[in-house]
Design a protein around this motif. Structure first.
Motif, short mmCIF file in Angstrom:
data_model
loop_
_atom_site.label_atom_id
_atom_site.label_comp_id
_atom_site.label_asym_id
_atom_site.label_seq_id
_atom_site.Cartn_x
_atom_site.Cartn_y
_atom_site.Cartn_z
N THR A 1 -1.97 -11.76 1.50
CA THR A 1 -2.78 -11.02 2.37
C THR A 1 -1.99 -9.53 2.53
O THR A 1 -2.48 -8.73 3.07
CB THR A 1 -2.69 -11.49 3.83
N ASP A 2 -0.85 -9.46 2.03
CA ASP A 2 0.14 -8.18 2.10
C ASP A 2 0.17 -7.80 0.63
O ASP A 2 0.83 -6.63 0.45
CB ASP A 2 1.49 -8.46 2.84
N VAL A 3 -0.39 -8.05 -0.25
CA VAL A 3 -0.37 -7.48 -1.68
C VAL A 3 -1.15 -6.31 -1.83
O VAL A 3 -2.18 -6.09 -1.39
CB VAL A 3 -0.94 -8.50 -2.56
N THR A 4 -0.50 -5.20 -2.38
CA THR A 4 -1.25 -3.95 -2.21
C THR A 4 -1.26 -3.50 -3.86
O THR A 4 -1.90 -2.54 -4.09
CB THR A 4 -0.44 -2.97 -1.62
N THR A 5 -0.71 -4.29 -4.75
CA THR A 5 -0.71 -4.11 -6.12
C THR A 5 -1.27 -5.31 -6.62
O THR A 5 -0.73 -6.44 -6.59
CB THR A 5 0.73 -3.79 -6.81
N ARG B 1 -10.68 -9.03 1.09
CA ARG B 1 -9.94 -8.15 1.88
C ARG B 1 -8.47 -7.63 1.69
O ARG B 1 -7.77 -7.96 2.45
CB ARG B 1 -10.22 -8.37 3.38
N PRO B 2 -8.47 -7.09 0.33
CA PRO B 2 -6.91 -6.56 0.16
C PRO B 2 -6.26 -5.81 1.01
O PRO B 2 -6.96 -4.91 1.65
CB PRO B 2 -7.17 -6.16 -1.20
N SER B 3 -5.16 -5.97 1.21
CA SER B 3 -4.25 -5.17 2.28
C SER B 3 -4.45 -3.58 1.78
O SER B 3 -4.26 -3.06 0.68
CB SER B 3 -2.70 -5.54 2.19
N GLY B 4 -4.59 -2.85 2.69
CA GLY B 4 -4.79 -1.40 2.29
C GLY B 4 -6.13 -0.85 1.97
O GLY B 4 -6.14 0.33 1.80
#
Length: 305
Positions: A87-91, A117-120
């Motif tokens: 849930t906190d992966v941005t790459t 719903r990817p983070s960011g």
């Protein structure tokens, strides 16, 4: 008397059978426990013409895996556990290896949905994706009827701003009673919940044209990939216009994105419209196959006359 005796005997047999089933169920529940699993996810190869152009989405937008949901169903199709990971992966990653916990059970189906719903990112997720452990259907047959609203994703893809591609897949098999030092290994290949349409247009009409429209772009995609999905409903479609000027004897390439289309009839086939002319598109139109399958690129060379 014979009939009454038979019925009484049958009732006794059914009662004993029910008790036996209850005892077996209790035994299974007593033995059931969460066990460690090493889960590997990767994107499937795209079917069809994979030639890319600067006008289409970048490869990383179509291939990377960010967050994912999972839900485990047992052999009877009843849900056992579910979760939302990364849930906190941005790459994103081309391949994901993660450690999760599932129930040790035979004949399981593990359903997976990625890049919801990817983070960011700002695309609004469906209502069921709001919690760490979402309220997925408690049975597999119902899960197979669930659809993801892809309208925002398709609009972003058309605008060239989509940064991630929703994917789905499933794994079937036995989850054994593994240990943390020797976890069960599961590998699942995910397919993109979209079809890409490459149109190579040549204008031989004798005059310039001012644009094209693609009718019946599907906006809903099933979360469970199947070759023979239930046909989409009339409310699961939209039309997309692409305005440009194409002079006579000139050529251009245009790209459209659609959720997989399983039309009930040719009336709901994805259709190219140029002025008063229309041309239905599909997997094999000559043989009345108007489906557009997920994870597939379709290339059409069209001469406008």
């Amino acid at each position: 008397m014979m009939t009454k005796t038979y019925i009484g005997l049958l009732a006794s047999v059914l009662l004993l059978s029910a008790c036996s089933e209850d005892e077996n169920t209790l035994a299974e529940e007593k033995e059931a426990r969460l066990v460690p699993v090493t889960l590997t996810l990767r994107a499937a190869d795209v079917a069809g013409n994979t030639t890319r152009s600067a006008s289409a989405l970048l490869p990383e937008c179509e291939n990377w895996i960010y967050d994912y949901y999972f839900v485990q169903y047992n052999s009877s199709g009843i849900s056992l556990t579910s979760g939302h990971r990364r849930t906190d992966v941005t790459t994103g990653d081309l391949e994901v290896t993660d450690n999760i916990w599932l129930y040790n059970a035979s004949g399981c189906t593990i359903c997976l949905v990625a890049n919801i719903r990817p983070s960011g990112f700002t695309i609004t997720p469906p209502s069921w994706a709001g919690d760490s452990y979402p309220s997925f259907p408690d049975n597999l047959p119902t899960f197979k009827t669930w659809k993801l609203d892809m309208a925002d994703h398709i609009a972003a893809a058309e605008a060239g701003t989509l940064k991630f591609m929703p994917m789905c897949g499933y794994w079937e098999g036995d989850v054994s009673g593994s240990t943390e030092s020797a976890p069960t290994a599961i590998t699942c290949t995910l397919g993109r919940m979209i079809a890409r349409i490459n149109l190579a247009l040549t204008n031989s009409s004798g005059s310039s044209i001012s644009g094209i429209t693609m009718n019946n772009i599907a906006t809903k995609a099933y979360l469970y990939p199947q070759v023979n999905n239930t046909a989409l409903e009339s409310t699961d479609y939209t039309n997309i216009s692409n305005t440009f000027t194409l002079a006579n004897n000139a050529s251009t390439t245009r790209f459209f994105y659609s959720a997989p289309n399983y039309p009930a009839s040719s009336s709901y086939a994805t259709t190219l419209v140029v002025g008063s002319n229309s041309l239905p598109l599909g997997n094999d139109v000559d043989n009345s196959d108007y489906n557009l399958y997920m994870n597939t690129i379709y290339s059409f060379n069209i001469t406008l006359k």
